[in-house]
Design an enzyme around this catalytic site. Structure first.
Site, PDB file in Angstrom:
ATOM      1  N   SER A  63       0.713  -0.984  -0.100  1.00 37.97           N
ATOM      2  CA  SER A  63       0.014  -0.138  -0.209  1.00 37.97           C
ATOM      3  C   SER A  63       0.965   1.251   0.057  1.00 37.97           C
ATOM      4  O   SER A  63       1.820   1.279  -0.909  1.00 37.97           O
ATOM      5  CB  SER A  63      -0.980  -0.105   1.196  1.00 37.97           C
ATOM      6  N   ASP A 195      -5.804  -3.180  -3.031  1.00 34.00           N
ATOM      7  CA  ASP A 195      -4.750  -3.090  -2.007  1.00 34.00           C
ATOM      8  C   ASP A 195      -4.109  -4.278  -1.343  1.00 34.00           C
ATOM      9  O   ASP A 195      -4.730  -5.214  -0.955  1.00 34.00           O
ATOM     10  CB  ASP A 195      -5.435  -2.165  -0.922  1.00 34.00           C
TER      11      ASP A 195
END
Length: 252
Positions: A63, A195
């Site tokens: 991320s 993500d």
């Protein structure tokens, strides 16, 4: 093929790994730790221009950690990243979508920032100064994908043309917050990604250790305290807790 990188990754010298957690806007905390780490390494080695990519042989992130990991692997110094950190965060999280069934934040500011930082870099770009791993989640197959730049990787030839900005966005596209992304992963196969924090590798330290040591991956680095150093930096945690009586609906 990046021969200098390959020589570095396959040499018999002890190896160093840096891993960076996901955490959204809390990624600002990473900047402070990384800047201090770079400063201390410069003092220890007497090299005022030393970059973290000079010290670490593999930098991995999930991320927001993947954004910083990729920038560091490009050879950027922390002064540059820290200087832009707050401005970038403000731009990314400034525009909210209020329409139902849409992501909370507009993805265009994030994509614009990634275009500025990573330009035309690819996962297999010869300009990358060190090993890089970007952790994302392939939603259509429900599998965790560590995208890395070791030239001997099984899928390197298929993945090396992936734009770095696409790989990093894939790792940062948190469900609900940003829309997923899709791109060609080789031989005309298209995958949909979200993500990497959705996987079990929001803290990618264990994933990086497996990547570096398991036979199924190309690194084959020996284990042991005198052979392998890992520095793992997280983004802290935050938990909301409401007053008990308020939640229970009690009245005075």
């Amino acid at each position: 093929m990046n021969s200098a990188l390959l020589q570095r990754l396959t040499s018999s010298t002890p190896k160093r790994i840096l891993t960076l957690d996901g955490g959204g806007v809390r990624g600002i905390l990473l900047l402070g730790f990384l800047e201090t780490l770079e400063m201390q390494l410069r003092k220890r080695h007497g090299r005022p221009d030393m970059r973290l990519s000079d010290y670490f042989d593999l930098i991995g992130g999930t991320s927001v950690g993947s954004i910083l990991a990729a920038a560091l692997a490009m050879g950027m110094e922390m002064k540059t990243l820290t200087g832009r950190g707050m401005d970038v965060t403000t731009r990314i999280f400034a525009r909210r979508n209020w329409r139902a069934w849409h992501s909370r934040f507009d993805s265009k500011p994030l994509q614009a920032v990634l275009n500025e930082v990573f330009d035309d870099y690819t996962l297999g770009d010869e300009r990358l100064a060190t090993g890089l791993c970007i952790v994302t989640k392939r939603a259509d197959t429900r599998s965790t994908w560590p995208l890395f730049n070791h030239p001997h990787g099984r899928f390197y030839e298929m993945n090396r043309h992936i734009a770095l900005r696409d790989a990093v966005y894939a790792s940062a596209a948190a469900p609900y917050f940003f829309v997923p992304t899709k791109f060609d992963v080789g031989q005309g196969e298209v995958g949909t990604f979200v993500d990497g924090g959705v996987s079990m590798a929001n803290n990618p330290a264990w994933q990086m250790f497996l990547l570096a040591t398991l036979k199924g991956f190309p690194f084959h680095w020996p284990r042991g305290e005198d052979q392998l150093l890992m520095v793992s930096i997280d983004t802290g945690s935050w938990q909301q807790r409401d007053p008990v009586d308020k939640v229970a609906g009690a009245k005075a």
